[in-house]
Design an enzyme around this catalytic site. Structure first.
Site, short mmCIF file in Angstrom:
data_model
loop_
_atom_site.label_atom_id
_atom_site.label_comp_id
_atom_site.label_asym_id
_atom_site.label_seq_id
_atom_site.Cartn_x
_atom_site.Cartn_y
_atom_site.Cartn_z
N SER A 1 -16.06 -18.13 46.32
CA SER A 1 -17.50 -18.03 46.58
C SER A 1 -18.05 -16.62 46.53
O SER A 1 -19.23 -16.42 46.24
CB SER A 1 -17.82 -18.67 47.94
OG SER A 1 -17.03 -18.08 48.96
N GLU B 1 -33.98 -16.00 57.88
CA GLU B 1 -33.18 -15.40 58.94
C GLU B 1 -31.80 -15.15 58.37
O GLU B 1 -31.39 -15.79 57.40
CB GLU B 1 -33.08 -16.30 60.17
CG GLU B 1 -32.08 -17.43 60.05
CD GLU B 1 -32.67 -18.66 59.40
OE1 GLU B 1 -33.89 -18.87 59.51
OE2 GLU B 1 -31.90 -19.42 58.77
N LYS C 1 -24.71 -17.01 46.82
CA LYS C 1 -25.98 -17.18 47.54
C LYS C 1 -27.22 -16.93 46.68
O LYS C 1 -28.27 -17.51 46.92
CB LYS C 1 -26.00 -16.26 48.77
CG LYS C 1 -25.14 -16.78 49.90
CD LYS C 1 -25.46 -16.07 51.20
CE LYS C 1 -24.81 -16.74 52.39
NZ LYS C 1 -23.34 -16.55 52.40
C1 LIG Z 1 -22.39 -17.17 53.08
C2 LIG Z 1 -21.10 -17.30 52.41
C3 LIG Z 1 -20.30 -18.45 52.56
C4 LIG Z 1 -20.64 -19.58 53.49
O1 LIG Z 1 -21.80 -20.27 53.15
P1 LIG Z 1 -21.78 -21.73 52.53
O2 LIG Z 1 -23.17 -22.18 52.65
O3 LIG Z 1 -20.81 -22.53 53.33
O4 LIG Z 1 -21.33 -21.60 51.13
C5 LIG Z 1 -19.11 -18.53 51.86
N1 LIG Z 1 -18.71 -17.53 51.04
C6 LIG Z 1 -19.44 -16.41 50.88
C7 LIG Z 1 -18.93 -15.35 49.98
C8 LIG Z 1 -20.65 -16.25 51.55
O5 LIG Z 1 -21.36 -15.14 51.39
#
Ligand SMILES: *Cc1c(COP(=O)(O)O)cnc(C)c1O
Length: 393
Positions: A375, A108, A86
């Site tokens: 992610s 938000e 993020k």
């Molecule tokens: C917020 C988040 C997501 C989901 O958000 P996307 O916009 O779909 O990437 C996925 N993995 C993690 C670790 C997150 O913090």
């Protein structure tokens, strides 16, 4: 894209007329800066020294052995500062806000992850930051609330409606309408009114650019498949983008099936949603017969979103990306599996992508090359996972 701001029929700007000039201003600034060498040099330097890029592409050899299947690489976004992809986006948007001369940023947040990433980037740029968050989410996500406050952000509790993310979204839009001249609105995924889906994609594409370079260097060829979890869809678009034209690379997005697609408690907007408007754009949305937004459910707070970025809806309809889903319990199993076999505790969101790989393990051959976008890291999820696994009560 058929017309600017649209992905096929999806996207657009379903917002109060008063914010259209601000969206035009943002579009113009983005168009001007996205190819400007000085802007990109600054962004690259922040990615390197602050975010911790490039993140490694890691050969998960023990997982590969255990599954007895394709060679599996993990793109390690979990190693980014603040623990997830993020920050790629919020650092990019804060740099844009600073260039535009904005004196205040708002956002938000649901689970608080985007709030923390925004507060972190705002602190980096010394710009005051206000985060809207539903009262119910504030109770559930105390740690992230504390982090935002430590980072100097003001957290505004939202007590209307269901006191969750969608109510916080409404409040943030209301603030923006009121303070549109001075304020930059930081959106956290490839969602929102145009130009946000394209803008957030732009800042997340660094994941895919690096992965492409790294896999070519390590393996001398492109992967057969790339798998990423999909909440709003930003980590997925980020890693998919540089491969969209490579038709031989299979791209798979994994949504949250929660307690099951037929349970009514899931976050599978593409599989079970219908066309509708959420967060200022047209996309697949979980809604009732009247078009009212339904609450999503997932064990992972980051996939607990009742919509999906408009580009994903288009990529689904076009058939370029395949979408599937895994349940809470599959994700939890993958969470444990990756922790034990690789020494990496993944975010519960990312565990969905791993779980998909596990579910399909029998369908790959040993020569296949698969990249899973990891992610984020799972530190934020250990209590919840421990409770679900019966380690804690
Ligand atoms: C917020 C988040 C997501 C989901 O958000 P996307 O916009 O779909 O990437 C996925 N993995 C993690 C670790 C997150 O913090």
């Amino acid at each position: 894209m058929t017309v600017p701001g649209r992905f096929g029929p999806y996207g657009g700007r379903y917002v109060p007329e008063t914010v259209i000039p601000a969206l035009d201003e943002l579009t113009a600034a983005f168009e001007r800066l996205r190819d400007e060498p000085a802007f990109n040099a600054e962004l690259e330097s922040l990615y390197r020294s602050f975010v911790g890029r490039p993140t490694p592409l890691y050969l998960a050899s023990r997982l590969t052995k255990k599954l007895g299947t394709a060679r599996v690489y993990l793109k390690r976004e979990d190693l980014c500062h603040t623990g997830a992809h993020k920050l790629n986006n919020t650092v990019g948007q804060l740099l844009l806000a600073a260039e535009m001369g904005k004196r205040r940023v708002i956002a938000e947040t649901g689970a608080g992850q985007h709030g923390v990433a925004t507060a972190t980037a705002a602190a980096l740029f010394g710009i005051p930051c206000v985060i809207y968050m539903g009262e119910k989410d504030i109770e559930r996500q105390e740690l992230n609330v504390v982090r935002m406050k430590l980072l100097g952000a003001e957290v505004v509790p939202v007590s209307s409606g269901s006191r969750t993310l969608k109510d916080a979204m409404n409040e943030a839009i209301r603030d923006w309408v009121t303070n549109v001249g001075s304020t930059y609105y930081v959106i956290g995924s490839v969602a929102g009114p145009a130009p946000y889906p394209a803008l957030v994609r732009h800042f997340q594409e660094v994941i895919g650019r690096e992965a492409r370079e790294q896999v070519l260097e390590l393996e001398g060829r492109l992967p057969d498949e790339i798998i990423a979890c999909v909440g709003g869809g930003s980590n997925a678009i980020g890693i998919f983008a540089p491969f969209l034209e490579e038709r031989q690379v299979k791209l798979t997005g994994v949504e949250a099936a929660g307690e099951g697609l037929d349970s009514g408690r899931h976050g599978a907007s593409i599989e079970r949603g219908r066309r509708g408007v959420l967060h200022g754009s047209l996309s697949y949305v979980l809604q009732d017969d009247y078009g009212q937004i339904l609450e999503a459910h997932s064990i992972s707070a980051g996939l607990d979103y009742p919509g999906v970025g408009p580009e994903h809806s288009w990529l689904h309809d076009e058939g370029r990306v395949g979408y599937d889903s895994v349940t809470d319990s599959q994700a939890l199993e993958a969470f444990t599996l990756l922790s034990e076999t690789e020494g990496i505790i993944p975010a519960l969101e990312s565990a969905h992508a791993v779980a998909y790989l596990v579910a399909k393990a029998g369908e790959y051959s040993e020569d296949d090359l698969v990249i899973v976008n990891l992610s984020g890291r799972g530190d934020k999820d250990v209590h919840q996972a421990a409770r679900a696994l019966g380690i804690l009560t």
